[in-house]
Design a protein around this motif. Structure first.
Motif, short mmCIF file in Angstrom:
data_model
loop_
_atom_site.label_atom_id
_atom_site.label_comp_id
_atom_site.label_asym_id
_atom_site.label_seq_id
_atom_site.Cartn_x
_atom_site.Cartn_y
_atom_site.Cartn_z
N ASP A 266 0.87 -1.27 -0.03
CA ASP A 266 0.09 -0.09 0.09
C ASP A 266 0.66 1.28 0.07
O ASP A 266 0.44 2.23 -0.62
N SER A 267 2.00 1.45 0.54
CA SER A 267 2.67 2.31 0.71
C SER A 267 3.94 2.64 -0.37
O SER A 267 4.55 3.72 -0.42
N ALA A 268 3.87 1.57 -1.16
CA ALA A 268 4.83 1.81 -2.49
C ALA A 268 4.67 2.86 -3.21
O ALA A 268 3.77 3.10 -3.57
N SER A 269 5.91 3.26 -3.90
CA SER A 269 6.03 4.28 -4.85
C SER A 269 6.68 3.53 -5.91
O SER A 269 7.70 2.91 -5.77
N ALA A 270 6.32 4.13 -7.36
CA ALA A 270 7.31 3.72 -8.40
C ALA A 270 8.47 4.25 -8.39
O ALA A 270 9.22 3.34 -8.96
N GLU A 271 8.79 4.98 -7.77
CA GLU A 271 10.25 5.79 -7.96
C GLU A 271 10.94 5.22 -6.70
O GLU A 271 10.46 5.35 -5.49
N GLN A 272 12.11 4.98 -7.02
CA GLN A 272 12.94 4.11 -6.00
C GLN A 272 13.11 5.28 -4.80
O GLN A 272 13.21 4.99 -3.59
N VAL A 273 13.52 6.54 -5.16
CA VAL A 273 13.93 7.44 -4.24
C VAL A 273 12.71 7.90 -3.30
O VAL A 273 13.02 8.66 -2.39
N THR A 274 11.41 7.78 -3.64
CA THR A 274 10.26 7.97 -3.16
C THR A 274 9.63 6.87 -2.62
O THR A 274 8.44 7.12 -1.82
N ASN A 275 10.23 5.81 -2.32
CA ASN A 275 9.49 4.62 -2.36
C ASN A 275 9.83 4.49 -0.71
O ASN A 275 10.61 3.91 -0.17
N TRP A 276 8.63 4.80 0.14
CA TRP A 276 8.95 4.81 1.55
C TRP A 276 9.25 3.48 2.16
O TRP A 276 10.27 3.52 2.97
N PRO A 277 8.60 2.35 1.79
CA PRO A 277 8.87 1.17 2.35
C PRO A 277 10.41 0.80 2.06
O PRO A 277 10.88 -0.03 2.96
N LEU A 278 10.91 0.92 0.92
CA LEU A 278 12.27 0.72 0.82
C LEU A 278 13.11 1.29 1.87
O LEU A 278 14.14 0.74 2.31
N TRP A 279 13.00 2.62 2.00
CA TRP A 279 13.79 3.33 2.99
C TRP A 279 13.53 3.32 4.25
O TRP A 279 14.37 3.47 5.22
N HIS A 280 12.31 2.52 4.73
CA HIS A 280 11.97 2.37 5.96
C HIS A 280 11.75 0.88 6.42
O HIS A 280 11.61 0.68 7.59
N ARG A 281 11.40 0.07 5.53
CA ARG A 281 11.24 -1.47 5.84
C ARG A 281 12.14 -2.11 5.48
O ARG A 281 12.14 -3.57 5.74
N HIS A 282 13.16 -2.08 4.61
CA HIS A 282 14.07 -2.95 4.03
C HIS A 282 15.17 -3.01 5.40
O HIS A 282 15.20 -2.21 5.87
N PRO A 283 15.42 -4.44 5.24
CA PRO A 283 16.49 -5.01 6.29
C PRO A 283 17.80 -3.85 6.51
O PRO A 283 18.28 -3.70 7.57
N ASN A 284 18.10 -3.33 5.36
CA ASN A 284 19.09 -2.41 5.35
C ASN A 284 18.93 -1.13 6.17
O ASN A 284 19.92 -0.76 6.57
N GLN A 285 17.67 -0.97 6.50
CA GLN A 285 17.26 0.41 6.85
C GLN A 285 16.59 0.47 8.08
O GLN A 285 16.39 1.07 9.04
N ASN A 286 15.97 -0.97 8.48
CA ASN A 286 15.13 -1.14 9.51
C ASN A 286 15.76 -2.22 10.53
O ASN A 286 16.02 -3.41 10.29
N ARG A 287 15.97 -1.91 11.88
CA ARG A 287 16.49 -2.86 12.66
C ARG A 287 15.62 -4.04 12.96
O ARG A 287 16.28 -4.97 13.06
N GLU A 288 14.21 -3.69 13.01
CA GLU A 288 13.51 -5.03 13.46
C GLU A 288 13.69 -5.71 12.46
O GLU A 288 13.45 -7.24 12.56
N GLU A 289 13.19 -5.38 11.10
CA GLU A 289 13.63 -6.20 9.55
C GLU A 289 14.76 -7.01 9.61
O GLU A 289 15.00 -8.37 9.64
N ALA A 290 16.00 -6.37 10.09
CA ALA A 290 17.33 -6.93 10.18
C ALA A 290 17.30 -8.00 10.91
O ALA A 290 17.75 -9.22 10.96
N GLU A 291 16.77 -7.85 12.31
CA GLU A 291 16.90 -8.79 13.42
C GLU A 291 15.94 -10.04 12.78
O GLU A 291 16.27 -11.26 13.20
N LEU A 292 14.73 -9.94 12.51
CA LEU A 292 14.07 -10.82 11.80
C LEU A 292 14.64 -11.97 10.76
O LEU A 292 14.70 -13.12 10.63
N VAL A 293 15.34 -11.27 9.81
CA VAL A 293 16.38 -11.89 8.87
C VAL A 293 17.29 -12.43 9.51
O VAL A 293 17.54 -14.06 9.44
N ALA A 294 17.89 -12.15 10.75
CA ALA A 294 18.88 -12.83 11.50
C ALA A 294 18.27 -14.04 12.07
O ALA A 294 18.75 -15.26 12.27
#
Length: 168
Positions: free
Chosen positions: A6-34
């Protein structure tokens, strides 16, 4: 998952989930990967993305169409190189069109288009075009040569020899 929700944008630079939910950017997601391991985590997020796509086919098609546009004609938010890509894309498409009777041109164009399909369904960036950019630059060069010949500009010398002459 970060490209199709729902929050996704077609432009990478404005794609909120990429910058806030990706494991490289989000500690909780990174811990889930681990905790799960990369394979299980990716399988889980792929299921999430597929479920979202099934539940939102219209929004998925809209995002995909926008990403297709941005793949070939990047947003100015990507920086000054975006304008270079616009020129290469426009001239390259025209060059491919005027050369469409050449089977090699058609094969190269189809290969570059096939390569682009991955980046139409997921987030894309300028750098993802590098492997196929040479094809469109080749077509663009042909376009420029056709435009130049229309204005009487030729790369051939008057004596018919197209090889450059070394200067002493």
């Amino acid at each position: 998952y970060v490209s199709n929700q729902d929050s996704a944008s077609a432009e990478q630079v404005t794609n909120w989930p990429l910058w806030h939910r990706h494991p490289n950017q989000n500690r909780e997601e990174a811990e889930l990967v681990a905790a799960l391991g990369e394979g299980r985590y990716n399988a889980m997020r792929l299921r999430d993305a597929r479920d979202w796509i099934r539940g939102h086919p219209g929004q998925f098609l809209k995002l995909s169409a926008e990403r297709a546009w941005y793949y070939w004609f990047p947003s100015s938010r990507e920086g000054w190189p975006a304008y270079f890509y616009w020129i290469i894309s426009a001239l390259g498409i025209w060059g491919a069109w005027i050369s469409r009777k050449n089977r090699l041109v058609v094969s190269l164009a189809l290969a570059a288009i096939a390569y682009s399909t991955t980046f139409i369904v997921v987030s894309n960036h300028l750098r993802y075009r590098f492997p196929s950019l040479w094809i469109w630059a080749l077509f663009a060069g042909y376009s420029v040569s056709k435009i130049a010949s229309r204005f009487g500009i030729s790369s051939a010398r008057e004596d018919g020899d197209s090889e450059p002459v070394p200067q002493a």
